[in-house]
Structures are given as C-alpha cells and as structure tokens.
Design a protein around this motif. Structure first.
Motif, PDB file in Angstrom:
ATOM      1  N   ASN A 161     -23.195  47.608  31.328  1.00 12.09           N
ATOM      2  CA  ASN A 161     -24.311  46.482  30.880  1.00 12.09           C
ATOM      3  C   ASN A 161     -24.972  46.179  32.669  1.00 12.09           C
ATOM      4  O   ASN A 161     -25.996  45.283  32.411  1.00 12.09           O
ATOM      5  N   SER A 193     -29.795  36.151  37.161  1.00 10.51           N
ATOM      6  CA  SER A 193     -30.428  35.357  37.791  1.00 10.51           C
ATOM      7  C   SER A 193     -29.045  34.529  38.536  1.00 10.51           C
ATOM      8  O   SER A 193     -29.318  34.909  40.334  1.00 10.51           O
ATOM      9  N   SER A 240     -20.372  38.515  32.381  1.00  4.87           N
ATOM     10  CA  SER A 240     -21.400  39.172  31.829  1.00  4.87           C
ATOM     11  C   SER A 240     -20.478  39.920  30.316  1.00  4.87           C
ATOM     12  O   SER A 240     -20.541  40.495  30.040  1.00  4.87           O
ATOM     13  N   ASP A 241     -19.673  38.987  29.746  1.00  2.00           N
ATOM     14  CA  ASP A 241     -18.742  39.616  28.980  1.00  2.00           C
ATOM     15  C   ASP A 241     -17.715  38.415  28.258  1.00  2.00           C
ATOM     16  O   ASP A 241     -17.482  37.681  29.060  1.00  2.00           O
ATOM     17  N   ASN A 259     -33.173  43.548  35.043  1.00  2.00           N
ATOM     18  CA  ASN A 259     -33.222  41.725  34.344  1.00  2.00           C
ATOM     19  C   ASN A 259     -33.801  40.983  36.201  1.00  2.00           C
ATOM     20  O   ASN A 259     -34.752  40.447  36.036  1.00  2.00           O
ATOM     21  N   ILE A 318     -21.049  34.408  29.906  1.00  2.00           N
ATOM     22  CA  ILE A 318     -22.445  34.873  30.265  1.00  2.00           C
ATOM     23  C   ILE A 318     -23.341  35.704  29.450  1.00  2.00           C
ATOM     24  O   ILE A 318     -22.446  36.919  29.720  1.00  2.00           O
ATOM     25  N   GLY A 319     -24.428  35.539  29.633  1.00  2.00           N
ATOM     26  CA  GLY A 319     -24.963  36.568  28.984  1.00  2.00           C
ATOM     27  C   GLY A 319     -25.755  37.250  29.844  1.00  2.00           C
ATOM     28  O   GLY A 319     -25.608  36.828  31.638  1.00  2.00           O
ATOM     29  N   ARG A 320     -26.728  38.810  29.860  1.00  2.00           N
ATOM     30  CA  ARG A 320     -27.153  39.549  30.835  1.00  2.00           C
ATOM     31  C   ARG A 320     -28.253  39.001  31.846  1.00  2.00           C
ATOM     32  O   ARG A 320     -28.058  39.069  32.945  1.00  2.00           O
ATOM     33  N   THR A 321     -29.428  38.249  30.965  1.00  2.00           N
ATOM     34  CA  THR A 321     -30.021  37.289  31.463  1.00  2.00           C
ATOM     35  C   THR A 321     -29.701  36.791  32.777  1.00  2.00           C
ATOM     36  O   THR A 321     -29.975  36.364  33.909  1.00  2.00           O
ATOM     37  N   GLU A 322     -28.689  35.601  32.416  1.00  2.00           N
ATOM     38  CA  GLU A 322     -27.659  35.183  32.977  1.00  2.00           C
ATOM     39  C   GLU A 322     -27.535  35.538  34.531  1.00  2.00           C
ATOM     40  O   GLU A 322     -27.074  35.209  35.602  1.00  2.00           O
TER      41      GLU A 322
END
Ligand code: SF4
Lengths: 420, 171
Positions: A37, A144, A120-121, A44, A137-141
């Motif tokens: 990912n 960041s 991110s998984d 992003n 956590i997610g991808r956008t995070e």
C-alpha cells in the motif's frame, strides 16, 4: 492508581508521567510499517505537500502482498514504491520474496519492547508479541506520519487475559486465540488494549505470541501485548543492539475487563465461515470436505508452524484432488525449512511451494478459490470472498497441524496427537 | 454540518471491509471515483449503480470490521454516501473515517428504532445533524455524542491531509 502496560509504554515514549486513559497524546513511533500500500501512501504524502520524510531510518516497507506481481498494474505499484524508496533514502526496504511485513519487522530486529510501532495494516497488533504497542492505522494516517513523524492516540482502556495451564499435544497457539475470539467476539476488544499474562502466556515462544497478538486484530483490539520477559530477551539477543526497557504493568493496574483461560481445556478448533468469531471444536463439526489447504501467512507461516505441519504429513500424501498451498512467511523461514528437511516433506506430500509472501490470504492472486470451493487455512480471516471468490465459497481457519491433517483426509479433522 | 437523505438499511453485524471493498482491488492504483465503482460489491452488487448522492447508510454492530484498507471508507464517500449511522464501528474504520472526513455517527438508539420499524420507515428520509448531535427520522429524534478533541480538529479541517498540511505550514 497503577498503570497498564499501554499507559507505561506511552509514558516511556512521550515522557508524560501517568498518562490517563481517554486522554489524547501525540506519539512518535519507533518504526512505521507499510507494504504494497506504500504507493498509495506516497500519493497521499505528495498531496500533503511534504517533500522529505521525517526520518528515513524509521520507515519500514516490505513488498509482500502481491509477489511476484501477477499483472502489470501490480508490477507498476511495486515500481512506484521502489522509486519512492530510492528518492527518500528509506532504510528498511524489503523487496519481493523476502517475506511478509509482520514477519520481517521482528525477525530483522526492528521491534523492541516498550515502544510504539504504527503500521498501515490491521495485523500490526502482531508486534505486541515483543512487548511493544503495535497499533494499526490507515493509509492517510501513514502518509501523515511519514511527513511529520507522529500522530494522535487516545489512550485505551485495557483488558487483561490470563492464560494458565498447559496445552495438549495437538493443540496450538492458534487454537488458543481462536477460542478466545470465539468467547469474546469480533468486537470484544474494540478500542481496547489487550494484555496477556499468566504462566501459559510466559511459556509461549515468540512465534506463538506472534500468532496470538496478530489475531487480536480480529477482536478489534488496538494492541495485544505480551510483557517482555526472558523469552523476549533470548529472541532479541541476536537481532538488536540497542537498549530497551522491559516494561511491565503495575500490579495494581486497573482493567476494564479480566478474563481467565485454562489452556488444559482448549481443544483443536476452527473458525467457521464467514466470521472469525464463529468458532467450533473440530469434534463438533459435521463432515466438511475441503478442496484447498493453505499453510502460511503472518499468523502461521513460521518455522514452527511448517514443522508442525510436516510432522503430520511426513511419509503421507495429500488426498487426490485436494491442493496444499505452502507459503513460508519469509525467505529466512524458507531457508531454515529447507535445511531441516521440512520443506522437502511438505513438497513430497504434495504441497505447492510458493514465494514467501501473503499469497492467497487476501485473494489478490495465486491460489484463489473457484466458485463452490472450501478451504482450510492457517490465516487469520475467513470473510466471504477473502480468498478471491465469493460465489458459494467457504473458508475455515485452524492451526497449521489441522490444515495438514485435513489435506490428507480431504475433510476437516483434528491433528493426531501421536506425531507431536 | 447537516445531511438529509434516503436510507440504505444494513442490519448485519460485522459487515466487514472485504464486503465493503474487496481485497482483490486493494493493490490496484485506483482513483477515489474508481473505488466508488466497487463499493459494497461483494455484499450488494447493485449498490454502486443505485446509490444516489446524499444517501445515508444505517448499519448494525461493528460496521467496518477487518482490514485497515482506507478504500472501504473512501469508496462510500465517493459513491456519494453522506454519512453512516450505526450501532457501533470497528476501531480502524472509525479512525480512517475521521482521517478522510467521512461522518460516522454512533447512535444505537436511532438504528435500533429504524431496524425495528423498517417497513414503515423505508421511504422516509433521515436527517443527521453533526453540529447538534441529532439524528431525526419522522417524528422521532435521537442524540449522539459529537466528535471532540483532536478528532474534531482533523474532521473540521477536512481530513488528515489538510490537517497535516496546516501543521507543516505552521512550523
Ligand atoms: S498474510 Fe494476510 S493477513 Fe498477513 S499481512 Fe498478508 S494479507 Fe494481511
């Protein structure tokens, strides 16, 4: 009032004295994990307007989900990631074939006790096996964090799970965590951190702890932590040079829930379709014929897992018409399995050996089910369609030994006790 | 922020990320609009064709369980869904939604009422008011705790990308 291990880890990494549950803190991770990912995350990252990552030494990327890439889209995805890695000088990059992210991160010494790992998984909870807070956590995070090096966390309440007693010979860590999830359900640890205590927990190897912490994600936990001990030290000795703190919770810490499980009472189980918490002892199942067995994934693709399966399969053949997919969790696992003869045994029995990676676990490619087929898998998720086809397919989850026993019979059976 | 829209009622428990956005597309580089074409594909194949801008999903317990894939949030947002009102949400799903500024409203009372009266309510429009923390359906009104703290900051800035941009420029 005493502090949970989560609170004490936060205190260790932020310097905040006694951070309160429910409060929001900003945390810099010891390492941030991403995988295939990473191309999307790099998009992003650029959208944020950031030019350089905050610290290229704290970013870990493994290409594991679609390896080697089965089509040009996925090959391009990897190419974008390699370019980003080079442009940013990312230090911990593991290319195709080296292994699954959650296997490589501890194996290569990137996890130490007492720190926060973001990933991110969803199965980033795995790293709790080493006494760290592994938080998904997610991808956008993730983008960041790459940019500014930290993100916010709400300090969760904690659940204490005590494991006592001793497992029977044909019962494994996988049966333990499936039984716990069956009892606590898919949202049993939502927004909570889970701690594992008791003699039973301390007796588990790091590999077994990884299986358990990995699947805390399936109860929606924020983290699943085994306090570091001498087992942790022994695992880390050859892997890390930096000092670490073996953080323990206070003896008077308060927990929102406490659960005890007696390992003597746990039996071989499976999760039935289509949800992980749909758990049943194998002895109570009707006859369930299977088409495919999957050995591998970040949950159960390590040396001890493949070895357990090989013990069952030694000198035997899988049933005609059934397939056995073998995906070692990393190249190191593959090499060790080759030198011990475990891989030889699995292949001789009829296993299809593949490149270390996630493989059919998420149905991205390779080993997909056909309509109407049933799988027994050592993975962590059995959602409908997870292995690439949703039409009348079924996935059962069990231990590697259960997978091995089942492919011999062509139906789901408990592993034999005699071979262990 | 206030939304009014048609309802899609999904009573399932643990409606998971693979049902919302299938794993086989997760490593294809897709635009948000392309993600929207696969929204709920493995759960309700016609959803992506039939959903209209402003529609609201009414969901059961632990909506969004499973994977951390953010596409499971984005595909709904870009399919035009204005909000999901649910009994409860999975942790990473909830966090992802804050980070892409997609409103998830946890209001078990409203959802239970809607589930129980589906037949009479199915053609009603649902109103969600994020500022006052109210869900209104017909003559019934329910309250929910609005976002606060850092989550609210991220949400009102338009998501984490905008928020981080702001943080970088403040440095
Ligand atoms: S092996 Fe399966 S669960 Fe583990 S990281 Fe890969 S896709 Fe995810």
């Amino acid at each position: 009032m005493g502090q949970t291990i989560f609170q004490k880890i936060i205190s260790n990494v932020t310097g905040i004295d006694k951070p309160e549950e429910g409060s929001i803190v900003f945390v810099e991770p010891h390492m941030i994990l991403t995988h295939d990912n990473s191309a999307a995350i790099s998009k992003n990252f650029k959208a944020i307007g950031a030019e350089k990552v905050w610290n290229p030494d704290k970013i870990f990327i493994a290409l594991d989900h679609a390896v080697p890439p089965p089509d040009e889209k996925k090959a391009l995805n990897h190419k974008i990631i390699r370019e980003f890695v080079n442009e940013q000088g990312i230090k911990h990059f593991y290319d195709c074939g080296l292994g699954i992210c959650h296997q490589l991160l501890p194996q290569e010494g990137h996890v130490i006790p007492g720190v926060v790992i973001f990933g991110s998984d969803s199965h980033t909870t795995s790293h709790g096996a080493l006494g760290a807070a592994g938080i998904p956590i997610g991808r956008t995070e993730a983008a960041s964090i790459w940019a500014i090096g930290k993100t916010w966390l709400r300090i969760p309440e904690s659940i204490k799970i005590s494991l006592d007693g001793k497992l029977s010979k044909n019962v494994f860590a996988k049966d333990v965590i499936l039984s716990i999830i069956g009892d606590m359900h898919s949202d049993g640890a939502s927004y909570k951190s889970v701690e594992f205590h008791g003699e039973g927990a301390q007796a588990f190897s790091i590999s077994e702890r990884l299986t358990i912490s990995n699947m805390v994600a399936e109860m929606d936990g924020k983290a699943g932590i085994f306090p570091a001990d001498k087992v942790t030290d022994a695992y880390l000795r050859s892997r890390v040079n930096e000092p670490y703190k073996k953080i323990q919770p206070d003896t008077d810490a308060t927990y929102i829930q406490e659960k005890d499980f007696n390992l003597n009472e746990i039996v071989p189980v499976v999760s039935k379709p289509h949800n992980v918490d749909n758990v049943s002892p194998i002895s109570e199942l009707p006859e369930i014929e299977i088409d495919v067995g999957l050995l591998g994934t970040c949950t159960n693709g390590r040396v001890d897992d493949l070895t357990a399966a090989a013990k069952v399969l030694k000198g035997k053949k899988i049933k005609y018409g059934v397939r056995l997919l073998v995906y070692p969790a990393s190249q190191a696992v593959l090499l060790e399995g080759m030198s011990t003869g475990v891989i030889q045994t699995l292949v001789e029995a009829g296993g299809e050996l593949a490149v270390p990676g996630c493989g059919p676990c998420l149905g991205a490619y390779g080993g997909c089910l056909a309509p109407g087929e049933t799988a027994i898998s050592s993975a962590n998720r059995n959602f409908k369609g997870r292995m690439g086809c949703k039409d009348d397919t079924a996935i059962y989850l069990g231990s590697p030994a259960t997978v091995a026993a089942s492919v011999i019979e062509g139906k789901i059976v408990a592993p034999p006790k005699e071979v262990f | 922020m206030k939304f009014k829209g048609r309802m899609w009622i999904f009573t399932d428990k643990n409606l998971n990320t693979d049902q919302i956005f299938p794993g086989k597309y997760t490593y294809d580089p897709l635009t948000p609009e392309q993600m929207a074409e696969h929204a709920l594909e493995d759960y309700l194949p016609n959803f992506a064709k039939e959903v209209k801008k402003g529609d609201i999903i009414v969901a059961g317990q632990n909506f969004g369980s499973g994977s951390s894939r953010e596409q499971a949030v984005k595909c709904l947002k870009f399919a035009g869904v204005s909000a999901v009102v649910g009994i409860s949400f999975a942790r990473i799903y909830y966090r992802n939604a804050i980070n892409v500024a997609f409103p998830l409203v946890q209001c078990p009372e409203a959802v239970t009422y809607i589930f129980e009266n589906q037949e009479t309510l199915i053609n009603e429009e649902l109103t969600v008011d994020l500022s006052t923390g109210r869900v209104v359906i017909g003559d019934k009104s329910f309250s929910f705790p609005p976002l606060d703290g850092e989550a609210l900051n991220i949400f009102t800035t338009g998501g984490l990308i905008e928020y981080t941009k702001k943080k970088i420029s403040e440095k």
